[in-house]
Design a protein around this motif. Structure first.
Motif, mmCIF file in Angstrom:
data_model
loop_
_atom_site.group_PDB
_atom_site.id
_atom_site.type_symbol
_atom_site.label_atom_id
_atom_site.label_comp_id
_atom_site.label_asym_id
_atom_site.label_seq_id
_atom_site.Cartn_x
_atom_site.Cartn_y
_atom_site.Cartn_z
ATOM 1 N N GLY A 97 51.791 41.946 35.807
ATOM 2 C CA GLY A 97 50.748 41.464 36.693
ATOM 3 C C GLY A 97 49.574 40.798 36.012
ATOM 4 N N GLN A 98 49.615 40.606 34.684
ATOM 5 C CA GLN A 98 48.497 39.987 33.978
ATOM 6 C C GLN A 98 48.448 38.470 34.153
ATOM 7 O OE1 GLN A 98 48.092 40.992 29.867
ATOM 8 N NE2 GLN A 98 47.750 43.168 30.232
ATOM 9 N N HIS A 99 49.581 37.857 34.393
ATOM 10 C CA HIS A 99 49.650 36.396 34.390
ATOM 11 C C HIS A 99 49.584 35.803 35.795
ATOM 12 C CE1 HIS A 99 51.792 36.561 30.214
ATOM 13 N NE2 HIS A 99 50.491 36.727 30.136
ATOM 14 N N ASP A 126 38.094 37.832 32.094
ATOM 15 C CA ASP A 126 37.035 38.356 32.950
ATOM 16 C C ASP A 126 36.523 39.664 32.364
ATOM 17 O OD1 ASP A 126 38.946 40.288 33.535
ATOM 18 O OD2 ASP A 126 39.346 39.562 35.558
ATOM 19 N N ALA A 127 35.735 40.384 33.142
ATOM 20 C CA ALA A 127 35.099 41.593 32.633
ATOM 21 C C ALA A 127 36.101 42.707 32.345
ATOM 22 C CB ALA A 127 34.063 42.086 33.635
ATOM 23 N N SER A 128 37.340 42.579 32.841
ATOM 24 C CA SER A 128 38.336 43.636 32.621
ATOM 25 C C SER A 128 38.952 43.583 31.232
ATOM 26 C CB SER A 128 39.452 43.528 33.669
ATOM 27 O OG SER A 128 40.235 42.352 33.451
ATOM 28 N N ALA A 129 38.733 42.503 30.490
ATOM 29 C CA ALA A 129 39.370 42.332 29.183
ATOM 30 C C ALA A 129 38.757 43.278 28.150
ATOM 31 C CB ALA A 129 39.229 40.893 28.721
ATOM 32 N N PRO A 130 39.568 44.101 27.466
ATOM 33 C CA PRO A 130 39.043 44.970 26.411
ATOM 34 C C PRO A 130 38.462 44.139 25.268
ATOM 35 C CG PRO A 130 41.264 45.632 27.069
ATOM 36 C CD PRO A 130 41.008 44.292 27.682
ATOM 37 N N LYS A 206 44.452 38.993 33.663
ATOM 38 C CA LYS A 206 43.909 40.219 34.238
ATOM 39 C C LYS A 206 44.398 41.418 33.431
ATOM 40 C CE LYS A 206 45.716 39.540 38.281
ATOM 41 N NZ LYS A 206 46.093 39.741 39.702
ATOM 42 N N TYR A 207 43.502 42.331 33.143
ATOM 43 C CA TYR A 207 43.858 43.597 32.522
ATOM 44 C C TYR A 207 43.700 44.671 33.587
ATOM 45 C CZ TYR A 207 43.921 41.409 27.920
ATOM 46 O OH TYR A 207 44.237 40.620 26.849
ATOM 47 N N LEU A 208 44.810 45.083 34.157
ATOM 48 C CA LEU A 208 44.784 46.016 35.274
ATOM 49 C C LEU A 208 44.585 47.449 34.794
ATOM 50 C CD1 LEU A 208 47.778 44.573 37.339
ATOM 51 C CD2 LEU A 208 45.350 44.039 37.571
ATOM 52 N N LYS A 209 43.827 48.209 35.565
ATOM 53 C CA LYS A 209 43.631 49.628 35.285
ATOM 54 C C LYS A 209 44.868 50.405 35.732
ATOM 55 C CE LYS A 209 38.645 49.194 36.066
ATOM 56 N NZ LYS A 209 37.494 49.624 36.894
ATOM 57 N N PRO A 210 45.081 51.610 35.165
ATOM 58 C CA PRO A 210 46.257 52.399 35.572
ATOM 59 C C PRO A 210 46.334 52.623 37.070
ATOM 60 C CG PRO A 210 45.270 53.326 33.596
ATOM 61 C CD PRO A 210 44.347 52.239 34.061
#
Length: 258
Positions: A97-99, A126-130, A206-210
């Motif tokens: 789901g990141q792409h 975006d702000a979700s990126a580590p 997107k870096y999705l949370k668990p």
């Protein structure tokens, strides 16, 4: 659903991504046909779920590998099958789901305009990126820029790309590496050495949370060691190739005109 293409397909390697892979595949199918998924030895039940999806969708094909072999191996399995079926280009995207599936048509159109090139996603974070991941890829990008003599690779790690199938299969057939997490970076370096030009297109990541269904198999220690070993090999080979690379670059430059 999209009209089937005879030249370009979407290729999704998947390993234990959970239910998120079903959403990814549905979104990809809404944008393109065909979509192929290579399940890389998953044991989370998604192989069976994807096969059921494929039974009701002629535009979806699923391969299930008996054991986990790594992202590069899964992609290579799909590339060989694509080449045998007459496809010339493959857009690779992650199953987690990141792409951005919505950008599949524009990337494919760019590839059709420039079939000799590799169409590379350039991540917009975006702000979700580590922060550690963002800074770490700058190092990899710097090494890639050196190894390719500044060929113009916008990002060495972002796996949302369209590859010329025959060129990438030929590159991978000649050496045993780029079968795991090292695939994305080594693929662009070796294709650049082969003369395949990069075309960069901005794309969100997107870096999705668990709790959002996000699954990451990246391990900072293990995979950074792998990337370090990869760049060590590539730099050493780059030094050996340098005279030839410089000669090719010189031959491509137009003659000086006063």
């Amino acid at each position: 659903m999209a009209t089937p293409s005879r030249t370009h397909l979407v290729l999704i390697p998947s390993y234990n991504t959970g239910a998120k892979v079903y959403e990814t595949v549905r979104e990809a199918r809404a944008q393109w046909c065909p979509v192929w998924v290579v399940v890389d030895g998953s044991n989370d039940g998604t192989a069976e779920g994807l096969q059921r999806m494929a039974q009701d969708d002629a535009g979806l094909r699923v391969w299930v590998l008996p054991r986990n072999q790594g992202k590069g191996s899964a992609v290579l399995h799909g590339l060989k099958a694509a080449q045998a079926a007459g496809f010339t280009h493959a857009l690779t995207m992650d199953a987690d789901g990141q792409h951005p599936a919505a950008l599949i048509p524009s990337f494919m159109q760019a590839s059709m305009r420039r079939p000799e090139a590799m169409i590379l996603g350039k991540p917009v974070f975006d702000a979700s990126a580590p922060l550690l991941r963002v800074r770490g890829r700058r190092i990899s990008n710097g090494w890639t820029d050196l190894e390719t003599l500044g060929a113009g690779v916008g990002d060495s790690l972002y796996g949302f790309r369209v590859y010329p199938v025959a060129a990438l299969v030929a590159v991978m057939a000649r050496q045993p590496w780029m079968r795991r997490f090292d695939f994305d970076t080594e693929a662009v370096v070796r294709l650049a050495w082969r003369g395949v030009k990069p075309v960069n297109i901005d794309a969100p990541v997107k870096y999705l949370k668990p709790e959002e269904g996000g699954v990451s198999h990246f391990r900072y220690g293990r995979d950074n060691v792998l990337l370090t070993w990869m760049h060590t090999r590539l730099v050493l080979e780059f030094v050996l190739r340098l005279p030839v690379l410089l000669l090719r670059r010189g031959l491509r430059r137009p003659p000086f005109q006063p």
